[in-house]
Write a protein that holds these residues in place. Structure first.
Motif, PDB file in Angstrom:
ATOM      1  N   GLU A 420      40.386  26.455  46.160  1.00  0.00           N
ATOM      2  CA  GLU A 420      40.471  27.846  45.733  1.00  0.00           C
ATOM      3  C   GLU A 420      39.583  28.705  46.625  1.00  0.00           C
ATOM      4  OE1 GLU A 420      39.442  28.431  41.659  1.00  0.00           O
ATOM      5  OE2 GLU A 420      41.148  27.281  40.876  1.00  0.00           O
ATOM      6  N   SER A 421      39.994  29.949  46.803  1.00  0.00           N
ATOM      7  CA  SER A 421      39.190  30.912  47.555  1.00  0.00           C
ATOM      8  C   SER A 421      39.236  32.243  46.828  1.00  0.00           C
ATOM      9  CB  SER A 421      39.725  31.077  48.980  1.00  0.00           C
ATOM     10  OG  SER A 421      39.037  32.115  49.664  1.00  0.00           O
ATOM     11  N   ASP A 422      38.079  32.836  46.626  1.00  0.00           N
ATOM     12  CA  ASP A 422      37.971  34.176  46.049  1.00  0.00           C
ATOM     13  C   ASP A 422      37.232  35.053  47.041  1.00  0.00           C
ATOM     14  OD1 ASP A 422      39.193  33.732  43.495  1.00  0.00           O
ATOM     15  OD2 ASP A 422      37.390  32.651  42.895  1.00  0.00           O
ATOM     16  N   ARG A 423      37.906  36.102  47.502  1.00  0.00           N
ATOM     17  CA  ARG A 423      37.299  37.027  48.476  1.00  0.00           C
ATOM     18  C   ARG A 423      37.183  38.396  47.818  1.00  0.00           C
ATOM     19  NH1 ARG A 423      39.720  39.803  52.912  1.00  0.00           N
ATOM     20  NH2 ARG A 423      41.657  38.759  52.350  1.00  0.00           N
ATOM     21  N   ASN A 424      35.953  38.772  47.520  1.00  0.00           N
ATOM     22  CA  ASN A 424      35.683  40.032  46.824  1.00  0.00           C
ATOM     23  C   ASN A 424      35.328  41.123  47.821  1.00  0.00           C
ATOM     24  OD1 ASN A 424      33.275  41.846  45.538  1.00  0.00           O
ATOM     25  ND2 ASN A 424      34.863  41.410  44.021  1.00  0.00           N
ATOM     26  N   GLN A 425      36.017  42.239  47.732  1.00  0.00           N
ATOM     27  CA  GLN A 425      35.744  43.390  48.590  1.00  0.00           C
ATOM     28  C   GLN A 425      35.079  44.479  47.765  1.00  0.00           C
ATOM     29  OE1 GLN A 425      39.195  45.083  50.459  1.00  0.00           O
ATOM     30  NE2 GLN A 425      38.086  46.790  51.342  1.00  0.00           N
ATOM     31  N   ARG A 426      33.966  44.993  48.285  1.00  0.00           N
ATOM     32  CA  ARG A 426      33.217  46.038  47.581  1.00  0.00           C
ATOM     33  C   ARG A 426      32.962  47.189  48.541  1.00  0.00           C
ATOM     34  NH1 ARG A 426      32.402  47.173  42.192  1.00  0.00           N
ATOM     35  NH2 ARG A 426      30.315  48.002  41.779  1.00  0.00           N
ATOM     36  N   ASN A 427      33.483  48.371  48.217  1.00  0.00           N
ATOM     37  CA  ASN A 427      33.314  49.562  49.059  1.00  0.00           C
ATOM     38  C   ASN A 427      32.331  50.520  48.422  1.00  0.00           C
ATOM     39  OD1 ASN A 427      35.311  48.485  50.611  1.00  0.00           O
ATOM     40  ND2 ASN A 427      36.702  50.207  50.490  1.00  0.00           N
ATOM     41  N   GLY A 480      36.828  48.447  44.682  1.00  0.00           N
ATOM     42  CA  GLY A 480      37.029  47.157  45.330  1.00  0.00           C
ATOM     43  C   GLY A 480      38.108  46.327  44.685  1.00  0.00           C
ATOM     44  N   ASN A 481      38.230  45.113  45.176  1.00  0.00           N
ATOM     45  CA  ASN A 481      39.218  44.186  44.638  1.00  0.00           C
ATOM     46  C   ASN A 481      38.783  42.757  44.906  1.00  0.00           C
ATOM     47  OD1 ASN A 481      39.775  43.602  47.319  1.00  0.00           O
ATOM     48  ND2 ASN A 481      41.825  44.471  47.313  1.00  0.00           N
ATOM     49  N   THR A 482      39.544  41.826  44.371  1.00  0.00           N
ATOM     50  CA  THR A 482      39.320  40.406  44.620  1.00  0.00           C
ATOM     51  C   THR A 482      40.648  39.751  44.985  1.00  0.00           C
ATOM     52  OG1 THR A 482      37.447  40.271  43.079  1.00  0.00           O
ATOM     53  CG2 THR A 482      38.548  38.209  43.655  1.00  0.00           C
ATOM     54  N   VAL A 483      40.672  39.080  46.121  1.00  0.00           N
ATOM     55  CA  VAL A 483      41.841  38.313  46.551  1.00  0.00           C
ATOM     56  C   VAL A 483      41.561  36.846  46.248  1.00  0.00           C
ATOM     57  CG1 VAL A 483      43.201  37.543  48.518  1.00  0.00           C
ATOM     58  CG2 VAL A 483      42.544  39.940  48.329  1.00  0.00           C
ATOM     59  N   ILE A 526      43.613  41.497  42.697  1.00  0.00           N
ATOM     60  CA  ILE A 526      43.273  42.259  41.511  1.00  0.00           C
ATOM     61  C   ILE A 526      42.320  43.373  41.926  1.00  0.00           C
ATOM     62  CG2 ILE A 526      42.345  42.201  39.186  1.00  0.00           C
ATOM     63  CD1 ILE A 526      44.878  40.534  39.604  1.00  0.00           C
ATOM     64  N   SER A 527      42.788  44.611  41.810  1.00  0.00           N
ATOM     65  CA  SER A 527      42.002  45.759  42.243  1.00  0.00           C
ATOM     66  C   SER A 527      41.574  46.592  41.040  1.00  0.00           C
ATOM     67  CB  SER A 527      42.824  46.645  43.190  1.00  0.00           C
ATOM     68  OG  SER A 527      43.237  45.932  44.330  1.00  0.00           O
ATOM     69  N   ASP A 528      40.444  47.264  41.185  1.00  0.00           N
ATOM     70  CA  ASP A 528      40.101  48.224  40.145  1.00  0.00           C
ATOM     71  C   ASP A 528      41.045  49.418  40.254  1.00  0.00           C
ATOM     72  OD1 ASP A 528      39.100  49.845  42.225  1.00  0.00           O
ATOM     73  OD2 ASP A 528      37.045  49.176  41.905  1.00  0.00           O
ATOM     74  N   VAL A 529      41.004  50.296  39.260  1.00  0.00           N
ATOM     75  CA  VAL A 529      41.965  51.396  39.186  1.00  0.00           C
ATOM     76  C   VAL A 529      41.888  52.263  40.434  1.00  0.00           C
ATOM     77  CG1 VAL A 529      42.634  53.464  37.927  1.00  0.00           C
ATOM     78  CG2 VAL A 529      41.983  51.398  36.672  1.00  0.00           C
ATOM     79  N   SER A 530      40.695  52.561  40.891  1.00  0.00           N
ATOM     80  CA  SER A 530      40.525  53.438  42.053  1.00  0.00           C
ATOM     81  C   SER A 530      41.132  52.823  43.303  1.00  0.00           C
ATOM     82  CB  SER A 530      39.040  53.727  42.279  1.00  0.00           C
ATOM     83  OG  SER A 530      38.474  54.361  41.161  1.00  0.00           O
ATOM     84  N   ALA A 542      45.596  52.738  53.368  1.00  0.00           N
ATOM     85  CA  ALA A 542      46.460  52.221  52.309  1.00  0.00           C
ATOM     86  C   ALA A 542      45.639  51.792  51.097  1.00  0.00           C
ATOM     87  CB  ALA A 542      47.269  51.042  52.824  1.00  0.00           C
ATOM     88  N   PRO A 543      46.215  51.934  49.897  1.00  0.00           N
ATOM     89  CA  PRO A 543      45.555  51.372  48.719  1.00  0.00           C
ATOM     90  C   PRO A 543      45.741  49.862  48.689  1.00  0.00           C
ATOM     91  CG  PRO A 543      47.690  52.245  48.107  1.00  0.00           C
ATOM     92  CD  PRO A 543      47.498  52.565  49.577  1.00  0.00           C
ATOM     93  N   SER A 544      45.110  49.215  47.743  1.00  0.00           N
ATOM     94  CA  SER A 544      45.252  47.771  47.562  1.00  0.00           C
ATOM     95  C   SER A 544      45.714  47.507  46.139  1.00  0.00           C
ATOM     96  CB  SER A 544      43.922  47.060  47.843  1.00  0.00           C
ATOM     97  OG  SER A 544      43.516  47.246  49.177  1.00  0.00           O
ATOM     98  N   PRO A 545      46.986  47.679  45.873  1.00  0.00           N
ATOM     99  CA  PRO A 545      47.474  47.499  44.504  1.00  0.00           C
ATOM    100  C   PRO A 545      47.379  46.059  44.044  1.00  0.00           C
ATOM    101  CG  PRO A 545      49.308  47.742  46.024  1.00  0.00           C
ATOM    102  CD  PRO A 545      48.069  48.017  46.815  1.00  0.00           C
TER     103      PRO A 545
END
Length: 965
Positions: A420-427, A480-483, A526-530, A542-545
């Motif tokens: 498994e891999s979880d890549r969290n993006q935080r802006n 942000g989001n998590t892939v 999985i992205s937050d609403v923003s 681009a957004p990350s839906p």
């Protein structure tokens, strides 16, 4: 010269085959003329077959990076082990900042990071992205014994995705003892510090029947800013002028800039120099643990297992966020604007003076005189600080299996792996559009019309730096989001000899391998609403839906290798074949196969060749990514400027694409060389197929001991390729070519009947290709209509010369690329990109693919001391793409001369258990070429150069201490 021998791959479930008598992975100390002549020809263990008989030789050529190269080059991460191999094009790595996904990727032959496989001991690694890309940052470098790269297709052996080939990281086997190593590096300018330390422990037990090993590593890489290098301290446009982004300060409204001295809007404006904020080397912090164990329960039964965990944090940095030319609803009673600004906005929207004055005096949105007007705003939010993005990846994978002898001739191997891999993006420091819009609707300087959420009004005027800290705290919310990705593999195979005797009296028996495999892929974003909302996070493109998807595949495969002739009228001849049938849950059944052989007329000269059919099934992103609007690179817009108003055909095209009639003649140029582009996944995609062949020779003459020469011609053609059009594929058929300049383009031969014109949607307010969600820009859909072709020659020469002090070894690798063509669809340009660069070539290849590339090393092995090694890397000269329009581009930017880099390393054997390695990289401090920041795509063409192709850090130093006991 010592020979590489067959190595059992520790916990590897797939056995490795033996290659042709080829160049050694690295040169060793010559042991004297007589000993060298008496030794057997040098051999390499290669990836590319499951057949295990060490007397059989495969037909696929291989590139190898050996243990000595790995040690003396002091690599701190896996991408550094591959990037300088001829034929390997830089993928996304730590020199990519704007456009990076926080991972390092491999790009074989320039065919894309999604068309090759990265293996660990011959097994798949859980991908780190939605495009099935393996992050090279997770490879445990301290345990890597060697890296083997097979190009030209390997789908019949390893399954889909191996269209361009595979890179197999082979780990040290049955490690015993302890090894501690630490590396420290820094540039001559005092920045970019690199630190890596690893501790590896291993032991055998139960009289050698078992072994267990564990390795723990830590790595830290400090950033290098573009502002700290001369080449990138200022942004240059393609005409050589100092031109940055049109999103600048003071604020621009509808294209005109606010003048704080007069309180009015003026038609001219300054641009913003965004380069100094960007990274040339992105910071990385990584912690990894790897453990392996095996135990021989009895004859024919060996249990094995291994596991890895990696936590990696990559940071990116961009210039401050801003209001990047979107359309805003601007209230005419905004307390921060002057009467002159209000009057200009009213004039732009056809509002008479009385209505305009009443709107300015309105007290709140409930006032009947309250008016908002659509307004394009460009404003760099310097008060907020640089935009920062942090990618944190947590990845683990475990393997477990059993292997052993099934009969006296055949071995079996059954294993399962899950990862498994979880890549969290935080802006942070990006800002939210909805909150800025809320802050623009102000009753007075301190009160928002809608005070919810703690709204504080935003002042975009004043002296250009008047946005308050309280206002920033309101709209500067993190996003942000998590892939997440997962991979399950179950594999069972049987390999070995078919009979005790060979075919037609040959001494070497026939080798076979058969097996079955099941793989299951899952992924989600999985992205937050923003972050998931179009045009909500400022400056993200681009957004990350949020979305998810998955598929599984069931496969059966087989290989056979038949020695036909041995020691007869010719020295030897062998044929081989392989077949794999795959049943995908998303694309159905597909078949891949290979057929090849080699012939050795006399000992020392061998000819080899192989033909392969490979496939790649669409990945989860290509299938399921929702359609969104992001950014693409475009230096100028054919509709911009005054010329469009003088050409009726051009004017009609611009209007048909959504530009208001009144905007013709004043449509602005693309913001920072970027325009909107709309694309997404396509659930109807099918597999892409590739046909490839290689023809080569291996020459090891007995009359020149220790000399090995290999040369292989390769030809790869990908049909039904999953591609999207380039910007040139859309712009050129519709508008033709530019006969003016980039600042003032004149497209004199537009074609309104071209279907490409319908793939462009403009800003309904000002006709530009920039703006909010109502501006689709260029429509770039994914289809199976692409065709990709590349061909060339790989050659390698190695030679060892014994001397009185030890020995001299030479290793020269050469890659000649005859062609690399890309056509997105039958109606698109079939563009040739070898030795050429442009936005369109970068769109496909990523980095530059030179016609010629050389990687040569000379090593002096000194008895009682160690070794001194000098490496020379040569990149052939390249030029601006011939199919692209060079009009308006500075002549100096139309070509890049050939480049040479030299690295000097020395290893000192301090004692039996300790050695020190010193290195100087880019020995002569070669400066990178300046081609502006607008001539290629944003990710690859940054800081006025190509930082992944050319060295941007300058001379740097490194030292490694290694202790073994």
């Amino acid at each position: 010269m010592r020979n590489l021998t067959i190595l059992k791959a520790g916990a590897a479930p797939i056995a490795l085959g033996l290659a042709l008598a080829s160049a050694p992975a690295f040169a060793q100390t010559a042991e004297g003329e007589e000993g060298a002549e008496a030794s057997a020809p040098p051999t390499i263990v290669v990836t590319g077959s499951r057949i295990t008989n060490p007397n059989l030789e495969q037909s696929s050529p291989v590139q190898v990076v050996g243990a000595e190269d790995i040690a003396i080059d002091q690599a701190t991460n896996a991408e550094e082990l591959l990037v300088d191999l001829p034929g390997v094009v830089p993928g996304f790595g730590n020199n990519v900042n704007n456009g990076s996904g926080g991972f390092a990727a491999l790009n074989l032959r320039g065919l894309g990071t999604n068309r090759n496989l990265v293996l660990l001991d011959g097994t798949r690694i859980v991908p780190s992205t939605l495009t099935s890309t393996t992050d090279l940052n997770i490879i445990p470098v301290a345990l890597v014994e060697r890296v083997e790269v097979v190009t030209g297709g390997a789908s019949s052996v390893y399954g889909a995705d191996a269209i361009a080939g595979v890179a197999n990281f082979v780990l040290k086997d049955d490690f015993q003892g302890a090894e501690i190593s630490s590396t420290m590096g820094i540039t001559e300018r005092g920045d970019g510090r690199r630190f890596r330390t690893d501790v590896t422990l291993g032991a055998g037990f139960d009289d050698g029947r078992g072994n267990v090993a564990v390795s723990i590593g830590y790595q830290n890489v400090n950033p290098v800013l573009q502002g700290d290098r001369d080449i990138s301290s200022t942004v240059f446009f393609v005409d050589g002028s100092e031109v940055g982004s049109g999103t600048t300060l003071p604020t621009r409204l509808n294209g005109d800039q606010y003048d704080p001295d007069t309180g009015t809007l003026v038609p001219t404006y300054n641009t913003f120099d965004f380069a100094p904020y960007n990274y040339f080397q992105t910071p990385l912090e990584r912690f990894n643990v790897f453990a392996t164990a095996n135990y021989e329960v009895s004859d024919g039964i060996e249990l094995y297992t291994k596991g890895m965990f990696t936590k990696a944090e990559v940071k990116l940095r961009l210039a401050p966020s801003g209001l990047f030319g979107d359309t805003w609803q601007f209230p005419l009673n905004n307390p921060f604007i002057t009467d002159a600004i209000r009057n200009s906005l009213c004039a732009d929207n056809g509002i008479d003076a009385a209505t305009c004055a009443a709107a300015g005096a309105a007290t709140d949105p409930e006032d009947p005189n309250y008016v908002e007007v659509p307004t394009i705003i460009n404003r760099r939010l310097v008060e907020q600080g640089a935009r920062e993005t942090t990618y944190t990846t947590n990845q683990f994978q475990i393997w477990a299996g059993v292997r052993g002898g099934l009969t006296s001739l055949l071995d079996y191997d059954v294993y399962a792996t899950y990862g498994e891999s979880d890549r969290n993006q935080r802006n942070i420091n990006w800002g939210l559009k909805s909150r800025v819009q809320q802050a623009l609707r102000a009753i007075d300087a301190n009160t928002c019309a809608d005070p919810s959420n703690g709204c504080v009004p935003i002042n975009l005027f004043g002296d250009g730096q008047d946005v308050s800290a309280e206002s920033i705290a309101f709209f500067n919310q993190p996003a942000g989001n998590t892939v997440s990705t997962s991979l399950t593999v179950v594999n069972a195979s049987i390999s070995g000899d078919l009979t005790e005797q060979g075919f037609l009296g040959a001494a070497t028996p026939i080798g076979i391998a058969i097996g079955a495999e099941y793989r299951d892929y899952g992924a989600s974003q999985i992205s937050d609403v923003s972050f998931g909302t179009q045009d909500e996070v400022l400056g993200t493109g681009a957004p990350s839906p949020s979305y998810s998807g998955g598929y599984d595949v069931k496969e059966v495969f087989g290989e056979i290798l038949i020695p036909l002739i041995e020691d007869s009228f010719i020295h030897s001849a062998t044929i081989e074949a392989g077949l794999r049938y795959s049943d995908y849950s998303n694309t159905g059944g597909s078949t891949t196969w290979k057929a090849g052989g080699n012939i050795e007329p006399f000992e020392g000269l061998k000819f080899r060749g192989i033909y392969q059919r490979a496939v790649r099934s669409p990945n989860i992103s290509e299938l399921y990514l929702p359609v969104t609007t992001g950014l693409a690179t475009l230096a100028n817009d054919p509709c911009q400027g005054a010329y469009a108003a003088t050409n009726p055909t051009l004017e009609s095209i611009c209007i048909a694409q959504g530009a208001p009639a009144g905007s013709i003649g004043s449509i602005p140029s693309p913001s920072a060389g970027q325009v909107n582009a709309t694309s997404g996944g396509n659930p109807d995609l099918d597999v892409e197929t590739a046909k490839s062949y290689t023809l080569g020779l291996v020459f090891t003459p007995s009359f020149i001991p220790r000399l090995t020469l290999t040369a292989d011609y390769y030809n790869i053609k990908v049909e039904d390729a999953i591609t999207s059009p380039t910007t040139g594929d859309v712009i050129t058929p519709c508008f033709g070519t530019n006969s003016g300049t980039n600042a003032a383009p004149e497209y004199t031969n537009p074609n309104p009947d071209s279907p490409a014109c319908e793939r462009i949607g403009r800003n309904p307010l000002n006709g530009s290709l920039n703006g909010g969600g109502d501006t689709p820009g260029l429509l770039l859909p994914l289809t199976n209509q692409g065709t990709i072709v590349t061909k060339g020659v790989d050659a390698r020469i190695t030679y060892g010369l014994p001397t009185g002090f030890g020995g001299l070894d030479f290793d020269v690798g050469v890659n000649w690329v005859d062609s690399i063509k890309f056509q997105a669809s039958p109606t698109s340009v079939n563009r040739e990109c070898v030795g050429q660069y442009s936005s369109d070539c970068s769109f496909f290849n990523g980095e530059i693919v030179p016609e010629w590339a050389v990687n040569a090393r000379a090593t002096a092995n000194i008895d009682g001391f160690g070794a001194i090694s000098l490496r020379w890397r040569w990149i052939d000269g390249v030029r601006y793409e011939e199919a692209a329009d060079p009009e308006g581009i500075l002549e100096d930017y139309l070509s890049i001369p050939s480049y040479s880099y030299f690295d000097l390393n020395a290893r000192a054997d301090v004692s039996e258990n300790m050695d020190l390695t010193f290195g100087v990289f880019n020995l002569f401090d070669k400066e990178p070429p300046n081609v502006s920041s607008y001539i290629g795509t944003t990710a690859q063409n940054s800081g006025n150069t190509y930082p992944s192709t050319y060295d941007v850090l300058g001379r740097r130093f490194s030292v490694t201490a290694r202790l073994r006991f």
